[in-house]
Design a protein around this motif. Structure first.
Motif, PDB file in Angstrom:
ATOM      1  N   ARG A 187       1.190 -15.646  -4.656  1.00 44.03           N
ATOM      2  CA  ARG A 187       2.075 -14.704  -5.363  1.00 44.03           C
ATOM      3  C   ARG A 187       1.832 -14.748  -6.869  1.00 44.03           C
ATOM      4  NH1 ARG A 187       4.789 -10.925  -2.573  1.00 44.03           N
ATOM      5  NH2 ARG A 187       6.508 -11.009  -4.042  1.00 44.03           N
ATOM      6  N   ALA A 243      -2.075 -11.988  -4.253  1.00 44.46           N
ATOM      7  CA  ALA A 243      -1.348 -10.761  -4.594  1.00 44.46           C
ATOM      8  C   ALA A 243      -2.004 -10.050  -5.781  1.00 44.46           C
ATOM      9  CB  ALA A 243       0.109 -11.088  -4.915  1.00 44.46           C
ATOM     10  N   ASP A 280       4.645  -5.433  -3.866  1.00 39.98           N
ATOM     11  CA  ASP A 280       5.587  -5.289  -2.750  1.00 39.98           C
ATOM     12  C   ASP A 280       5.522  -3.876  -2.169  1.00 39.98           C
ATOM     13  OD1 ASP A 280       6.415  -7.902  -3.071  1.00 39.98           O
ATOM     14  OD2 ASP A 280       8.172  -7.378  -4.269  1.00 39.98           O
ATOM     15  N   MET A 300       2.578  -3.489   0.040  1.00 41.36           N
ATOM     16  CA  MET A 300       2.788  -4.147   1.324  1.00 41.36           C
ATOM     17  C   MET A 300       3.673  -3.309   2.249  1.00 41.36           C
ATOM     18  SD  MET A 300       0.933  -6.873   1.233  1.00 41.36           S
ATOM     19  CE  MET A 300      -0.177  -5.786   0.295  1.00 41.36           C
ATOM     20  N   GLU A 301       4.523  -2.478   1.682  1.00 38.01           N
ATOM     21  CA  GLU A 301       5.437  -1.658   2.476  1.00 38.01           C
ATOM     22  C   GLU A 301       4.859  -0.296   2.813  1.00 38.01           C
ATOM     23  OE1 GLU A 301       8.929  -1.492   0.107  1.00 38.01           O
ATOM     24  OE2 GLU A 301       9.371  -3.646   0.291  1.00 38.01           O
ATOM     25  N   THR A 317      -2.463   0.638   5.814  1.00 38.93           N
ATOM     26  CA  THR A 317      -2.552  -0.791   6.112  1.00 38.93           C
ATOM     27  C   THR A 317      -3.661  -1.507   5.350  1.00 38.93           C
ATOM     28  OG1 THR A 317      -4.045  -0.399   7.979  1.00 38.93           O
ATOM     29  CG2 THR A 317      -1.668  -0.410   8.435  1.00 38.93           C
ATOM     30  N   TYR A 344      -4.313  -2.437   2.305  1.00 35.51           N
ATOM     31  CA  TYR A 344      -3.987  -3.502   1.356  1.00 35.51           C
ATOM     32  C   TYR A 344      -3.215  -4.637   2.018  1.00 35.51           C
ATOM     33  CZ  TYR A 344      -5.744  -0.238  -2.054  1.00 35.51           C
ATOM     34  OH  TYR A 344      -6.572   0.614  -2.741  1.00 35.51           O
ATOM     35  N   ARG A 345      -2.407  -4.326   3.027  1.00 34.46           N
ATOM     36  CA  ARG A 345      -1.777  -5.396   3.806  1.00 34.46           C
ATOM     37  C   ARG A 345      -2.840  -6.209   4.528  1.00 34.46           C
ATOM     38  NH1 ARG A 345       1.927  -1.515   5.780  1.00 34.46           N
ATOM     39  NH2 ARG A 345       1.179  -1.853   7.903  1.00 34.46           N
ATOM     40  N   TYR A 377      -4.615  -8.447   2.006  1.00 36.16           N
ATOM     41  CA  TYR A 377      -3.773  -9.589   1.640  1.00 36.16           C
ATOM     42  C   TYR A 377      -3.773 -10.638   2.754  1.00 36.16           C
ATOM     43  CZ  TYR A 377       0.343 -12.165  -0.021  1.00 36.16           C
ATOM     44  OH  TYR A 377       1.203 -13.149  -0.469  1.00 36.16           O
ATOM     45  N   THR A 378      -3.651 -10.188   3.994  1.00 35.43           N
ATOM     46  CA  THR A 378      -3.685 -11.110   5.123  1.00 35.43           C
ATOM     47  C   THR A 378      -5.010 -11.854   5.166  1.00 35.43           C
ATOM     48  OG1 THR A 378      -2.173  -9.727   6.409  1.00 35.43           O
ATOM     49  CG2 THR A 378      -3.541 -11.283   7.637  1.00 35.43           C
TER      50      THR A 378
END
Length: 326
Positions: free
Chosen positions: A132, A225, A299, A302-303, A307, A309-310, A313-314
């Motif tokens: 983070r 992040a 954030d 991520m929302e 998908t 960028y999610r 990050y994963t």
């Protein structure tokens, strides 16, 4: 002697104050920064520093992918560039670290043989498993880097500090527009070694002396992040370069601890406090706002229904790069 630092910035609000405070602390009297299209308090921070007389700041209009080169051409027209004894161009994720006694740019030049170009190898720092965006200083948050000895056997990118009487302007890695005859060019590296003492190709070089006098700390990935936001923002110089899983894997070095700048964190923080006091408390407030904005943008990514960028990050979380590697 006088020293001038040149930089470009886009959405670097969290980093600016620390970066300026540190490089002022080590002896750059003049810092010239060009900014384009930022919307994260970068403009407000740079304007405040300019109004205080701490930096020269200009808006940098250019075609996509050309901002860095355009800024360097514009900087070359500034009196502080032409009048300097030495000039260095860095990005805001790059910190010059001087190992020569005293730790200033003057100490570095004093320790060097006679030259008009100094190749300063990167030392790449990884994300250190951080996930983070932190309020802490970059130099104390990220303390894991590539193996110190790697530069002896692997070609490693460098940035160049140079005499502006010998070249017309900064380049991305090397100065451009040679002004003096070839037989007057004298090049050393960050260990004070002459050009014929080490292998070099284009913008990469080895260093048998292992950066004995100076290095460029390159905080190229930072936390997971911040890396996702970097991917979203894109490259300043290579507009079509993908900042993706491969980029993370190839550049996220966490092989060996390097605490040289972390040991100076209190001094950097003191300098930041001094600048903040002189601004009437505006600079640290702008830094806090920029950090919160970057967190909220992450954030939101991520929302988002997309998908990509999610997933990135994963991937970063699952591949922190903490294992020792070559």
């Amino acid at each position: 002697m006088s020293y001038t630092l040149v930089a470009t910035a886009k959405n670097e609000g969290p980093a600016i104050l620390e970066w300026v405070a540190y490089h002022k602390m080590i002896g750059f009297e003049t810092i010239i920064i060009y900014q384009n299209d930022s919307d994260d308090f970068t403009h407000e921070t740079l304007k405040t520093l300019r109004d205080m007389g701490e930096i020269a700041y200009f808006y940098n209009r250019a075609e996509r992918g050309r901002h860095q080169v355009k800024a360097y051409k514009r900087a070359a027209k500034q009196a502080a560039f032409r009048d300097a004894h030495w000039v260095l161009a860095l990005d805001l994720d790059e910190f010059l670290v001087v190992h020569a006694d005293g730790g200033t740019v003057q100490d570095l030049v004093d320790a060097m043989p006679e030259c008009n170009q100094i190749m300063l190898n990167w030392k790449r720092f990884g994300g250190a498993g951080k996930t983070r965006i932190s309020q802490d200083l970059v130099v104390e948050t990220f303390t894991l880097a590539e193996d110190e000895a790697r530069v002896k056997t692997r070609l490693t990118p460098f940035k160049t500090m140079f005499d502006p009487n010998a070249y017309t302007r900064c380049g991305i890695h090397r100065p451009q527009g040679q002004l003096i005859p070839e037989d007057q060019i004298r090049i050393c590296n960050g260990s004070g070694l002459p050009l014929n003492a080490y292998e070099h190709r284009n913008f990469r070089a080895k260093d048998p002396g292992q950066r004995a006098l100076a290095q460029i700390n390159h905080y190229i990935t930072k936390d997971a992040a911040s890396f996702v936001l970097k991917s979203y923002r894109g490259s300043a110089h290579q507009a079509n370069r993908a900042i993706d899983r491969k980029y993370w894997t190839r550049r996220n070095y966490n092989s060996q601890e390097d605490l040289l700048l972390a040991a100076r964190a209190d001094a950097i923080r003191d300098r930041m406090q001094e600048l903040d006091a002189a601004s009437g408390g505006r600079l640290l407030d702008l830094r806090d706002q920029a950090i919160e904005l970057h967190r909220s943008r992450f954030d939101a990514l991520m929302e988002d229904s997309a998908t990509v960028y999610r997933d990135l990050y994963t991937y970063c979380l699952e591949n922190p790069g903490l294992a020792i590697r070559d």
